[in-house]
Design an enzyme around this catalytic site. Structure first.
Site, short mmCIF file in Angstrom:
data_model
loop_
_atom_site.label_atom_id
_atom_site.label_comp_id
_atom_site.label_asym_id
_atom_site.label_seq_id
_atom_site.Cartn_x
_atom_site.Cartn_y
_atom_site.Cartn_z
N LYS A 214 0.87 -1.20 0.00
CA LYS A 214 0.00 0.00 0.00
C LYS A 214 0.89 1.23 0.00
O LYS A 214 1.48 1.60 1.00
CB LYS A 214 -0.91 0.00 1.23
CG LYS A 214 -2.22 0.70 1.04
CD LYS A 214 -2.33 2.18 1.22
CE LYS A 214 -1.86 3.02 2.32
NZ LYS A 214 -1.66 4.42 1.85
N GLU B 258 9.22 0.92 11.24
CA GLU B 258 10.32 1.88 11.05
C GLU B 258 9.69 3.26 11.12
O GLU B 258 8.97 3.67 10.19
CB GLU B 258 11.02 1.63 9.72
CG GLU B 258 11.69 0.25 9.71
CD GLU B 258 12.44 -0.07 8.44
OE1 GLU B 258 12.28 0.65 7.43
OE2 GLU B 258 13.19 -1.06 8.45
N CYS C 291 13.53 10.82 7.63
CA CYS C 291 13.31 10.30 8.98
C CYS C 291 14.59 10.33 9.81
O CYS C 291 14.57 10.53 11.01
CB CYS C 291 12.76 8.89 8.92
SG CYS C 291 13.82 7.75 8.01
N GLU D 43 8.96 15.33 16.27
CA GLU D 43 9.46 15.34 14.89
C GLU D 43 8.69 16.38 14.08
O GLU D 43 7.46 16.37 14.04
CB GLU D 43 9.26 13.96 14.28
CG GLU D 43 9.77 13.84 12.87
CD GLU D 43 9.48 12.46 12.28
OE1 GLU D 43 8.33 12.00 12.36
OE2 GLU D 43 10.42 11.85 11.73
P1 NDP Z 1 1.98 8.13 8.09
O1 NDP Z 1 2.15 7.30 9.30
O2 NDP Z 1 0.95 9.18 8.08
O3 NDP Z 1 1.66 7.20 6.82
C1 NDP Z 1 2.49 6.14 6.41
C2 NDP Z 1 1.66 5.16 5.61
O4 NDP Z 1 0.66 4.57 6.44
C3 NDP Z 1 0.91 5.79 4.45
O5 NDP Z 1 0.87 4.90 3.37
C4 NDP Z 1 -0.46 5.98 5.06
O6 NDP Z 1 -1.50 6.16 4.12
C5 NDP Z 1 -0.61 4.70 5.83
N1 NDP Z 1 -1.64 4.71 6.86
C6 NDP Z 1 -2.18 5.78 7.51
N2 NDP Z 1 -3.11 5.35 8.39
C7 NDP Z 1 -3.16 4.01 8.31
C8 NDP Z 1 -3.90 2.99 8.97
N3 NDP Z 1 -4.82 3.27 9.90
N4 NDP Z 1 -3.69 1.71 8.64
C9 NDP Z 1 -2.76 1.38 7.71
N5 NDP Z 1 -2.04 2.29 7.03
C10 NDP Z 1 -2.21 3.59 7.34
O7 NDP Z 1 3.41 8.73 7.76
P2 NDP Z 1 3.78 9.77 6.62
O8 NDP Z 1 3.32 9.21 5.32
O9 NDP Z 1 3.34 11.12 7.03
O10 NDP Z 1 5.36 9.68 6.61
C11 NDP Z 1 6.17 10.43 7.45
C12 NDP Z 1 6.61 9.62 8.65
O11 NDP Z 1 7.32 8.46 8.21
C13 NDP Z 1 7.58 10.40 9.52
O12 NDP Z 1 7.26 10.18 10.87
C14 NDP Z 1 8.92 9.77 9.19
O13 NDP Z 1 9.86 9.90 10.19
C15 NDP Z 1 8.53 8.35 8.96
N6 NDP Z 1 9.57 7.65 8.21
C16 NDP Z 1 10.34 6.71 8.84
C17 NDP Z 1 11.37 6.08 8.17
C18 NDP Z 1 12.20 5.03 8.84
O14 NDP Z 1 12.84 4.26 8.13
N7 NDP Z 1 12.26 4.96 10.15
C19 NDP Z 1 11.69 6.41 6.78
C20 NDP Z 1 10.82 7.40 6.21
C21 NDP Z 1 9.80 8.00 6.91
P3 NDP Z 1 -1.78 7.70 3.60
O15 NDP Z 1 -0.67 8.01 2.70
O16 NDP Z 1 -3.08 7.65 2.93
O17 NDP Z 1 -1.81 8.55 4.83
#
Ligand code: NDP
Length: 492
Positions: A184, A259, A292, A389
């Site tokens: 997804k 992650e 991140c 963050e």
């Molecule tokens: P989110 O947690 O908002 O979303 C991540 C993914 O989860 C998206 O595909 C999102 O869909 C999906 N999602 C949201 N709600 C649900 C749910 N209830 N059930 C299942 N899937 C769901 O993060 P962001 O997209 O805003 O990304 C930024 C974050 O990611 C930051 O906190 C960053 O630090 C972290 N990150 C961590 C990394 C690591 O390796 N540790 C690397 C890169 C980023 P949708 O897009 O529709 O919201």
């Protein structure tokens, strides 16, 4: 890649992109769609199919049906497909790079030179690792042979800041380990994952081995993580979303790999190479700070703080802010208005509390979604600007006088993703590295790591480790075949 005269294909940066899901080796449309806009200029790029529970069920079912044959192929057989997929990614490097930049505003130069190549490596490297996983035998009271057994369907959920790279980082090891996959992608930047589906077809992956369901977190992500037929959930994203997913996984006892976000400390000692530290601090603004791993809390020894600040200011001045398609640009836009408002909200509230900008502190004139690289000082450890963050080009600047104080400041958040330490004393580096709470500590460097090394976060930055054999520990079922030795009468 698909060429399209059909209504489901849009041209993005001159590349045809199918806007539908990829389920069981075929394109599938949904009645509902969501809009995708480019952060560069707000241009409407696509209406993408928005999955609900029905499409998710179909994708998991396809993956479940494809699993036995994929698992049966073994590492060698799967590796042939994965090598072809990696090759296809390399052949389409520049198209993937251009679509990613248009979709999420990340730098074209980085996508062309490194990011897509890393995507290909994420596939080929784990295929190789799976082929060469050593069989571990523990000779004890019995002969314990440790084998990695394919586990089933893996749900993979990824964020928008590096959607192609982060998706392949999960797809590669999951497929190599014998899982079949439902991916997804993020709602704000889903397009390169659609291209990944095309490339999987080009590589001849059997139907159902890799499925891509496009959609929002609530309509597509939630039913996916609630699905009872999953063997694994691997999620990269925010800590808040992980808590929601964790509740779903707990109901079905599905193992998770999380992650998550970070607020990583960047410690500069009084004996550090200040030029090198300054260049790396300036590097934290790349991709508008939507990284991140970024070291967003600069913790500098008081005696060198003024000197370092001068060098950082000069280094940041050399980072052109602007259109990420321009190969000279180093800081592009934030991805959406919502993200922009989030970033500026953090800075505005910090300034109201008394924080003082050393650099930047507000919007950048390059365009609507551009924010100036910003460093804030005079902050209190308890403030949200230090604790939470931001995920934008915003750093805080704090000073310390003893190594103990540096470590206390470094560890005083709920996160534990990464830490940077700049010092010319290897013993001091080692002492500090062992005391900071972080999944990865970089000493006198940043961002470089080998795919064989473990990656993940401590505390609110994650659960579990991926990378190298740790990926197989997660995606596969680790099985012990305990056999009575010839010289034994009975096993214990
Ligand atoms: P989110 O947690 O908002 O979303 C991540 C993914 O989860 C998206 O595909 C999102 O869909 C999906 N999602 C949201 N709600 C649900 C749910 N209830 N059930 C299942 N899937 C769901 O993060 P962001 O997209 O805003 O990304 C930024 C974050 O990611 C930051 O906190 C960053 O630090 C972290 N990150 C961590 C990394 C690591 O390796 N540790 C690397 C890169 C980023 P949708 O897009 O529709 O919201």
């Amino acid at each position: 890649m698909s060429t399209g005269s059909d209504p489901h294909t849009v041209e993005v940066a001159g590349v045809p992109v199918d806007t539908r899901h990829w389920i069981d080796g075929a394109r599938v449309e949904s009645g509902e769609t969501f809009a995708v806009e480019s952060p560069i200029d707000g241009a409407h790029l696509a209406e993408v199919s928005s999955a609900g529970a029905d499409e998710v069920d179909a994708a998991v079912d396809a993956a479940r049906r494809a699993f036995p044959a994929w698992a049966e192929l073994g590492p060698e057989g799967r590796g042939e497909y994965l090598d072809r997929l990696a090759r296809a990614i390399r052949e389409h490097n520049d198209e993937l790079a251009a679509v990613e930049t248009t979709d999420n505003g990340s730098l074209l130069i980085g996508n062309r030179k490194n990011v897509m190549a890393r995507g290909a490596l994420n596939i080929s490297h784990f295929a190789d690792l799976a082929r060469n996983l050593p069989t571990e035998v523990i000779e004890g009271s019995v002969r314990n042979e440790v084998v990695y057994q394919p586990s089933g369907v893996a749900a993979l959920i990824t964020p928008w800041n590096a959607p192609f790279m982060l998706s392949t980082w999960k797809v590669g090891p999951a497929l190599a380990a014998g899982s079949t996959v439902v991916l997804k992608p993020p709602e704000w930047a889903p397009l390169t994952c659609s291209l990944l589906a095309d490339l999987s077809a080009e590589a001849g992956l059997p139907p159902g081995v890799l499925n891509v369901v496009q959609g929002t977190g609530s309509r597509a992500g939630q039913p996916l993580v609630d699905h009872p037929d999953l063997a694994r959930i691997s999620f990269t994203g925010s800590t808040d979303t992980a808590r929601v997913i964790g509740r779903s996984a707990a109901r079905s006892l599905t193992p998770v790999s999380f992650e998550l976000g970070g607020k990583s400390p960047f410690i500069v000692c009084d004996d550090a190479d200040l030029d090198s530290a300054a260049r790396t601090i300036a590097h934290q603004f790349i991709n508008a700070g939507q990284v991140c791993l970024a070291g967003t809390r600069i913790l500098v020894h008081r005696s060198v703080a003024d000197d370092l600040l001068g060098r950082v200011t000069a280094a940041v001045d050399h980072l052109p802010v602007g259109d990420p398609r321009d190969l000279a640009t180093r800081i592009g836009p934030l991805i959406t208005r919502r993200q922009f408002d989030r970033v500026s909200g953090f800075v505005d509230r910090a300034r109201e509390q008394g924080a003082r900008p050393l650099i930047g502190g507000g919007p950048h004139p390059a365009g609507e979604l551009y924010y100036s690289p910003t460093i804030l000082t005079d902050v209190d450890q308890s403030w949200e600007i230090v604790q939470r963050e931001v995920f934008g080009p915003v750093l805080v600047w704090q000073t310390w006088e003893s190594d103990t104080e540096a470590v206390e400041l470094a560890n005083d958040t709920h996160y534990g993703l990464a830490a940077m330490i700049y010092t010319s004393d290897p013993d001091r580096a080692d002492r500090l590295a062992r005391r900071v709470v972080a999944g990865t500590v970089w000493v006198n460097c940043f961002f470089v790591r080998d795919l064989d090394a473990p990656f993940g976060g401590a505390r609110d930055s994650g659960i579990g480790r991926e990378g190298g054999r740790w990926s197989f520990d997660f995606y596969a079922d680790v099985k012990n075949i305990a056999t009575r030795r010839d010289d034994q009468e009975r096993s214990t």
